[in-house]
Design an enzyme around this catalytic site. Structure first.
Site, PDB file in Angstrom:
ATOM      1  N   ASP A 141       2.004  -6.688   3.005  1.00 16.81           N
ATOM      2  CA  ASP A 141       1.666  -6.921   4.399  1.00 16.81           C
ATOM      3  C   ASP A 141       0.777  -8.147   4.560  1.00 16.81           C
ATOM      4  O   ASP A 141       0.928  -8.920   5.514  1.00 16.81           O
ATOM      5  CB  ASP A 141       0.964  -5.695   4.976  1.00 16.81           C
ATOM      6  CG  ASP A 141       1.910  -4.515   5.173  1.00 16.81           C
ATOM      7  OD1 ASP A 141       3.133  -4.706   5.053  1.00 16.81           O
ATOM      8  OD2 ASP A 141       1.415  -3.395   5.427  1.00 16.81           O
ATOM      9  N   THR A 170       5.690  11.188  -2.435  1.00 17.34           N
ATOM     10  CA  THR A 170       5.635  11.598  -3.843  1.00 17.34           C
ATOM     11  C   THR A 170       4.927  10.583  -4.725  1.00 17.34           C
ATOM     12  O   THR A 170       4.579  10.892  -5.872  1.00 17.34           O
ATOM     13  CB  THR A 170       7.061  11.781  -4.383  1.00 17.34           C
ATOM     14  OG1 THR A 170       7.738  10.514  -4.375  1.00 17.34           O
ATOM     15  CG2 THR A 170       7.839  12.766  -3.521  1.00 17.34           C
TER      16      THR A 170
END
Length: 212
Positions: free
Chosen positions: A206, A107
C-alpha cells in the site's frame, strides 16, 4: 539458515524515513529502491563467479565474472516489485522470475495465484524479494517452490523481519542442507495480533503503490 541484519548508517537512515507515516508513496518507492541496493551489496557476497582474463589498455589482467547459469531474481508480487530495480542495478545480467502470492488474512497462510519461473532451476542461485518477513508463511512457500524446481542456493532480501518469521523459516527448512540466507535492514520487535510487524512500516504494498 543464516540471517544478516545489515548494520550501516545509511541503511538505518533510509529505513527510518520509510517507517515515517508522513513519507509519501513517491518518496517511499525511491528510498526502498536505494535501500534494496544497499542490502543487495551484502546479499551477493556469495554470488558465484568464474575466473576470467581481460585485456586492459596495457596488459592482460585476471579477474572474475558472474558464473553460469545466471542468478535468478524473484520478486513476490505485488510489493516485491518495488525492490526489483534496486536489486537488478547490482545484478543487471540476472534473469527475473515472478511469483504472485497473497496472505489469507484469516488463516495467515500463503496462497499462490501466479507463477512465472523456469521449470528447471538446477544449479541456480536465487534471490527472493519480499519487503516484509512477518509470519514467514509466504516466504517459506516461495523458497520451497524454488527448491522443488532444483534451486540449490536461496537468499531472501527483506526490508524488515520479525523474530517469529525467522523462527518459522528455520523450522520449515530443517530438512534442507542447501544454503538459505535472509538479509534484512532490521529485525523488529514482534508481530501484533493481526500478524503485522511492530513497529514496522505499515503495509509495504500500500505504501509503495497506494490502496487498490
Amino acid at each position: 539458515m543464516q540471517t544478516l541484519a545489515v548494520d550501516h548508517p545509511l541503511v538505518a537512515h533510509k529505513l527510518t524515513t520509510l517507517r515515517d507515516v508522513r513519507t509519501d508513496s513517491p518518496t517511499f518507492r525511491r528510498l526502498a529502491d536505494e535501500l534494496v541496493t544497499l542490502l543487495a551489496y551484502e546479499a551477493t557476497r556469495d554470488v558465484r563467479v568464474a575466473e576470467a582474463t581481460v585485456q586492459t589498455p596495457l596488459v592482460p589482467a585476471q579477474g572474475v565474472q558472474l558464473a553460469s547459469p545466471k542468478p535468478l531474481v524473484v520478486p513476490i508480487l505485488r510489493a516485491g516489485l518495488g525492490m526489483l530495480d534496486g536489486m537488478t542495478r547490482l545484478l543487471p545480467t540476472a534473469e527475473v522470475g515472478f511469483l504472485g502470492m497473497i496472505r489469507d488474512e484469516g488463516t495467515l497462510q500463503a496462497q499462490t495465484y501466479a507463477t512465472r519461473l523456469p521449470d528447471d532451476l538446477s544449479g541456480r542461485q536465487c534471490y527472493v524479494l519480499d519487503p516484509m518477513l512477518a509470519t514467514g508463511g509466504t516466504l517459506a512457500a516461495a523458497i520451497r517452490l524454488l527448491f522443488d524446481r532444483g534451486a540449490d542456493d536461496v537468499t531472501a532480501l527483506c526490508l524488515l523481519a520479525a523474530p517469529e518469521g525467522l523462527k518459522y523459516l528455520e523450522r520449515a527448512f530443517e530438512d534442507i542442507t542447501a544454503p538459505i540466507r535472509v538479509v534484512t535492514a532490521a529485525i523488529d520487535s514482534h508481530l501484533n495480533e493481526q500478524g503485522f510487524i511492530m513497529p514496522g512500516l505499515g503495509d509495504a504494498g500500500d505504501r509503495l503503490y497506494g490502496v487498490v
